[in-house]
Design an enzyme around this catalytic site. Structure first.
Site, mmCIF file in Angstrom:
data_model
loop_
_atom_site.group_PDB
_atom_site.id
_atom_site.type_symbol
_atom_site.label_atom_id
_atom_site.label_comp_id
_atom_site.label_asym_id
_atom_site.label_seq_id
_atom_site.Cartn_x
_atom_site.Cartn_y
_atom_site.Cartn_z
ATOM 1 N N ARG A 6 -58.106 64.367 -71.980
ATOM 2 C CA ARG A 6 -57.596 63.961 -70.655
ATOM 3 C C ARG A 6 -56.519 62.900 -70.771
ATOM 4 N NH1 ARG A 6 -62.961 63.683 -68.851
ATOM 5 N NH2 ARG A 6 -62.818 61.422 -68.786
ATOM 6 N N TYR A 45 -77.266 58.592 -95.537
ATOM 7 C CA TYR A 45 -75.981 57.979 -95.205
ATOM 8 C C TYR A 45 -74.828 58.926 -95.542
ATOM 9 C CZ TYR A 45 -72.216 54.569 -94.975
ATOM 10 O OH TYR A 45 -71.059 53.913 -94.667
ATOM 11 N N LYS A 49 -72.222 60.811 -92.706
ATOM 12 C CA LYS A 49 -70.756 60.705 -92.688
ATOM 13 C C LYS A 49 -70.112 62.084 -92.763
ATOM 14 C CE LYS A 49 -70.045 56.335 -92.232
ATOM 15 N NZ LYS A 49 -69.252 55.780 -91.138
ATOM 16 N N TYR A 59 -64.429 69.013 -82.769
ATOM 17 C CA TYR A 59 -63.974 68.500 -81.477
ATOM 18 C C TYR A 59 -62.458 68.633 -81.351
ATOM 19 C CZ TYR A 59 -63.323 65.188 -77.610
ATOM 20 O OH TYR A 59 -62.969 64.598 -76.420
ATOM 21 N N GLU A 63 -60.895 70.867 -78.392
ATOM 22 C CA GLU A 63 -60.180 70.182 -77.312
ATOM 23 C C GLU A 63 -58.678 70.085 -77.552
ATOM 24 O OE1 GLU A 63 -61.630 69.350 -74.469
ATOM 25 O OE2 GLU A 63 -63.535 70.097 -75.244
ATOM 26 N N THR A 75 -65.040 47.883 -99.518
ATOM 27 C CA THR A 75 -64.973 46.799 -98.541
ATOM 28 C C THR A 75 -65.962 45.704 -98.936
ATOM 29 O OG1 THR A 75 -66.607 47.896 -97.156
ATOM 30 C CG2 THR A 75 -64.289 48.320 -96.678
ATOM 31 N N HIS A 81 -73.501 40.714 -102.626
ATOM 32 C CA HIS A 81 -73.497 39.896 -103.829
ATOM 33 C C HIS A 81 -72.073 39.779 -104.363
ATOM 34 C CE1 HIS A 81 -77.832 39.681 -104.114
ATOM 35 N NE2 HIS A 81 -77.859 40.955 -103.801
ATOM 36 N N ARG A 86 -67.368 45.468 -106.706
ATOM 37 C CA ARG A 86 -66.371 46.055 -105.808
ATOM 38 C C ARG A 86 -65.061 45.288 -105.930
ATOM 39 N NH1 ARG A 86 -69.057 49.429 -101.875
ATOM 40 N NH2 ARG A 86 -71.292 49.131 -102.109
#
Length: 102
Positions: A6, A45, A49, A59, A63, A75, A81, A86
């Site tokens: 929309r 998990y 995802k 979708y 649409e 991240t 810790h 990372r």
């Protein structure tokens, strides 16, 4: 019908590298489908995802809207810790210890 349609919005879904499962290829290319274990310790998990990405694509097709999926890697957040290996936490730890940032 759908809000994004929309208002002609582009939908952004923040996903994660967990969609690849335990990858056998580093770094992963967009064409890589992963090494997936649907009943492993992180399966809920990982699968959530993957299904969310699939729903975004469905979708978009239904649409006729534009979507983007960002798979966010390495991240850092609260209560992590410092030595978890990372990228961001490695940079912070190296900086705090006056070491070269590698």
């Amino acid at each position: 019908k759908g809000l994004a349609r929309r208002v002609r919005a582009r939908l952004l879904f923040a996903s994660t590298s967990e969609v690849y499962g335990d990858p056998e290829v580093h770094p992963q290319k967009e064409s890589y489908f992963g090494n997936v274990n649907s009943f492993g310790p992180r399966a809920c998990y990982d699968e959530s995802k993957r299904v969310a990405e699939a729903m975004c694509y469905a979708y978009a097709q239904q649409e006729h809207i534009s979507i983007r999926i960002a798979r966010i890697f390495n991240t850092y957040g609260p209560r992590m810790h410092m030595n978890d290996g990372r990228v961001v936490s490695n940079f912070v730890l190296q900086a705090l210890q006056n070491e070269s940032i590698t």
